[in-house]
Write a protein that holds these residues in place. Structure first.
Motif, PDB file in Angstrom:
ATOM      1  N   ARG A  52     -17.258   3.796  -8.006  1.00 44.01           N
ATOM      2  CA  ARG A  52     -16.222   4.835  -8.096  1.00 44.01           C
ATOM      3  C   ARG A  52     -14.924   4.360  -7.459  1.00 44.01           C
ATOM      4  N   LYS A  53     -15.034   3.622  -6.358  1.00 42.96           N
ATOM      5  CA  LYS A  53     -13.838   3.100  -5.691  1.00 42.96           C
ATOM      6  C   LYS A  53     -13.045   2.217  -6.654  1.00 42.96           C
ATOM      7  N   GLU A  54     -13.739   1.350  -7.374  1.00 40.52           N
ATOM      8  CA  GLU A  54     -13.077   0.461  -8.339  1.00 40.52           C
ATOM      9  C   GLU A  54     -12.453   1.259  -9.481  1.00 40.52           C
ATOM     10  N   GLU A  55     -13.149   2.315  -9.921  1.00 41.26           N
ATOM     11  CA  GLU A  55     -12.629   3.137 -11.015  1.00 41.26           C
ATOM     12  C   GLU A  55     -11.361   3.884 -10.593  1.00 41.26           C
ATOM     13  N   PHE A  56     -11.363   4.412  -9.386  1.00 45.93           N
ATOM     14  CA  PHE A  56     -10.165   5.105  -8.887  1.00 45.93           C
ATOM     15  C   PHE A  56      -9.002   4.137  -8.727  1.00 45.93           C
ATOM     16  N   GLN A  57      -9.286   2.941  -8.266  1.00 44.91           N
ATOM     17  CA  GLN A  57      -8.220   1.939  -8.134  1.00 44.91           C
ATOM     18  C   GLN A  57      -7.585   1.646  -9.487  1.00 44.91           C
ATOM     19  N   MET A  58      -8.424   1.590 -10.525  1.00 44.80           N
ATOM     20  CA  MET A  58      -7.938   1.332 -11.886  1.00 44.80           C
ATOM     21  C   MET A  58      -7.067   2.489 -12.382  1.00 44.80           C
ATOM     22  N   ILE A  59      -7.539   3.726 -12.128  1.00 46.70           N
ATOM     23  CA  ILE A  59      -6.785   4.912 -12.554  1.00 46.70           C
ATOM     24  C   ILE A  59      -5.441   4.988 -11.831  1.00 46.70           C
ATOM     25  N   PHE A  60      -5.449   4.741 -10.522  1.00 48.05           N
ATOM     26  CA  PHE A  60      -4.212   4.834  -9.744  1.00 48.05           C
ATOM     27  C   PHE A  60      -3.241   3.714 -10.112  1.00 48.05           C
ATOM     28  N   SER A  61      -3.773   2.554 -10.457  1.00 51.36           N
ATOM     29  CA  SER A  61      -2.925   1.454 -10.907  1.00 51.36           C
ATOM     30  C   SER A  61      -2.216   1.844 -12.208  1.00 51.36           C
ATOM     31  N   GLY A  62      -2.942   2.527 -13.094  1.00 50.61           N
ATOM     32  CA  GLY A  62      -2.345   3.013 -14.336  1.00 50.61           C
ATOM     33  C   GLY A  62      -1.265   4.043 -14.079  1.00 50.61           C
ATOM     34  N   LEU A  63      -1.482   4.915 -13.088  1.00 49.72           N
ATOM     35  CA  LEU A  63      -0.481   5.925 -12.741  1.00 49.72           C
ATOM     36  C   LEU A  63       0.775   5.278 -12.152  1.00 49.72           C
ATOM     37  N   GLN A  64       0.598   4.156 -11.466  1.00 47.13           N
ATOM     38  CA  GLN A  64       1.763   3.419 -10.964  1.00 47.13           C
ATOM     39  C   GLN A  64       2.548   2.796 -12.125  1.00 47.13           C
ATOM     40  N   LYS A  65       1.842   2.240 -13.085  1.00 48.64           N
ATOM     41  CA  LYS A  65       2.504   1.630 -14.245  1.00 48.64           C
ATOM     42  C   LYS A  65       3.279   2.664 -15.047  1.00 48.64           C
ATOM     43  N   LYS A  73       4.271   6.076  -6.949  1.00 46.21           N
ATOM     44  CA  LYS A  73       5.210   5.061  -6.487  1.00 46.21           C
ATOM     45  C   LYS A  73       4.579   3.680  -6.635  1.00 46.21           C
ATOM     46  N   LYS A  74       5.412   2.691  -6.893  1.00 48.98           N
ATOM     47  CA  LYS A  74       4.893   1.328  -7.076  1.00 48.98           C
ATOM     48  C   LYS A  74       4.741   0.581  -5.753  1.00 48.98           C
ATOM     49  N   ASP A  75       5.415   1.035  -4.712  1.00 47.92           N
ATOM     50  CA  ASP A  75       5.422   0.290  -3.448  1.00 47.92           C
ATOM     51  C   ASP A  75       4.467   0.879  -2.404  1.00 47.92           C
ATOM     52  N   VAL A  76       3.331   1.409  -2.854  1.00 44.97           N
ATOM     53  CA  VAL A  76       2.353   1.984  -1.923  1.00 44.97           C
ATOM     54  C   VAL A  76       1.564   0.860  -1.259  1.00 44.97           C
ATOM     55  N   PRO A  77       1.524   0.812   0.085  1.00 47.96           N
ATOM     56  CA  PRO A  77       0.741  -0.234   0.761  1.00 47.96           C
ATOM     57  C   PRO A  77      -0.739  -0.120   0.405  1.00 47.96           C
ATOM     58  N   GLU A  78      -1.412  -1.252   0.350  1.00 48.49           N
ATOM     59  CA  GLU A  78      -2.827  -1.265  -0.043  1.00 48.49           C
ATOM     60  C   GLU A  78      -3.688  -0.428   0.887  1.00 48.49           C
ATOM     61  N   PHE A  79      -3.375  -0.463   2.188  1.00 55.99           N
ATOM     62  CA  PHE A  79      -4.208   0.290   3.149  1.00 55.99           C
ATOM     63  C   PHE A  79      -4.082   1.798   2.919  1.00 55.99           C
ATOM     64  N   MET A  80      -2.906   2.240   2.427  1.00 56.11           N
ATOM     65  CA  MET A  80      -2.732   3.662   2.137  1.00 56.11           C
ATOM     66  C   MET A  80      -3.520   4.072   0.895  1.00 56.11           C
ATOM     67  N   MET A  81      -3.561   3.186  -0.096  1.00 56.48           N
ATOM     68  CA  MET A  81      -4.332   3.474  -1.299  1.00 56.48           C
ATOM     69  C   MET A  81      -5.825   3.513  -0.977  1.00 56.48           C
ATOM     70  N   ASP A  82      -6.268   2.595  -0.122  1.00 56.08           N
ATOM     71  CA  ASP A  82      -7.672   2.598   0.306  1.00 56.08           C
ATOM     72  C   ASP A  82      -8.012   3.886   1.045  1.00 56.08           C
ATOM     73  N   SER A  83      -7.098   4.329   1.918  1.00 57.87           N
ATOM     74  CA  SER A  83      -7.312   5.569   2.663  1.00 57.87           C
ATOM     75  C   SER A  83      -7.375   6.768   1.730  1.00 57.87           C
ATOM     76  N   LEU A  84      -6.500   6.775   0.731  1.00 58.70           N
ATOM     77  CA  LEU A  84      -6.489   7.872  -0.237  1.00 58.70           C
ATOM     78  C   LEU A  84      -7.844   8.007  -0.925  1.00 58.70           C
ATOM     79  N   ILE A  85      -8.402   6.892  -1.354  1.00 57.64           N
ATOM     80  CA  ILE A  85      -9.693   6.918  -2.056  1.00 57.64           C
ATOM     81  C   ILE A  85     -10.790   7.428  -1.130  1.00 57.64           C
ATOM     82  N   GLN A  86     -10.788   7.000   0.125  1.00 58.14           N
ATOM     83  CA  GLN A  86     -11.782   7.491   1.091  1.00 58.14           C
ATOM     84  C   GLN A  86     -11.616   8.985   1.332  1.00 58.14           C
TER      85      GLN A  86
END
Length: 210
Positions: free
Chosen positions: A122-135, A140-153
């Motif tokens: 599920r973590k990988e799937e959410f990362q894929m969905i959020f990457s699409g939303l950035q595209k 926002k395109k400049d979201v730090p990776e640690f913030m995206m990881d926190s969002l998923i958690q």
């Protein structure tokens, strides 16, 4: 015509949701269906066997929902809302699993190991969905990776526990609970939206204070 096995699963889900899986036995389910315990045990020897199947049904429904979201090339804010709303509806329909989550994972190792695998995928799937939303310039395109990881958690924590919170604290009925906790989860995305999408979010989903 619905088969006996399907009737058993539907009635079990209803009883587990209403009264809790610890108080409902296969005999209770059989009595509610006006069938003999032997007839029920022909299909399911133990209540744990029923819970395993119901958990599988929950996973399949979420797989379908996630696949639909991933296959969309141009996801919008409304797509994200509908996905979150649909997730809450599915979770509510299997609410006994989440209200008794720790006990179920402890008592049924098969479900625990499956849940751990699902958590990773599920973590990988959410990362894929959020990457699409950035595209698509929704996030926002400049979201730090640690913030995206926190969002998923944070999504996982709220998704897995909001039903318990509702039962203990808010005690909202089905419709109100799904609406409230959908918005609560959607609010997690607000800081990640670009300014235009934030304005759209406030206009569409935040009710003005009188």
């Amino acid at each position: 015509m619905m088969k006996t096995k399907e009737k058993i699963l539907l009635k079990a889900l209803e009883l587990f949701n209403e009264k809790g899986y610890t108080t409902i036995t296969t005999r209770h389910i059989a009595a509610e269906l006006n069938i003999s315990p032997g007839n029920l045990h022909y299909h399911f020897k133990h209540s744990e066997d029923i819970i395993k199947i119901l958990f599988q049904e929950l996973v399949l429904k979420m797989d379908e929902l996630l696949n639909t979201m991933k296959e969309m090339e141009n996801n919008t804010l409304e797509n994200l809302y509908q996905f979150t709303f649909s997730t809450c509806k599915i979770f509510y329909s299997f609410r006994f699993i989440f209200v008794n989550f720790v006990d179920i994972l402890k008592e049924i190792p098969e479900i625990r190991s499956q849940y751990e695998e699902i958590h990773t995928s599920r973590k990988e799937e959410f990362q894929m969905i959020f990457s699409g939303l950035q595209k698509n310039n929704i996030f926002k395109k400049d979201v730090p990776e640690f913030m995206m990881d926190s969002l998923i958690q944070q999504i996982f924590i709220i998704a897995d526990n909001w039903l318990t919170h509702n039962r203990l604290i808010l005690k909202l009925d089905q419709e109100a609970a799904i609406s409230h906790y959908t918005l609560l989860q959607m609010n997690l995305f607000y800081p990640f939206l670009n300014k235009e999408q934030q304005k759209l979010y406030e206009k569409q989903y935040i009710t003005p204070t009188p």
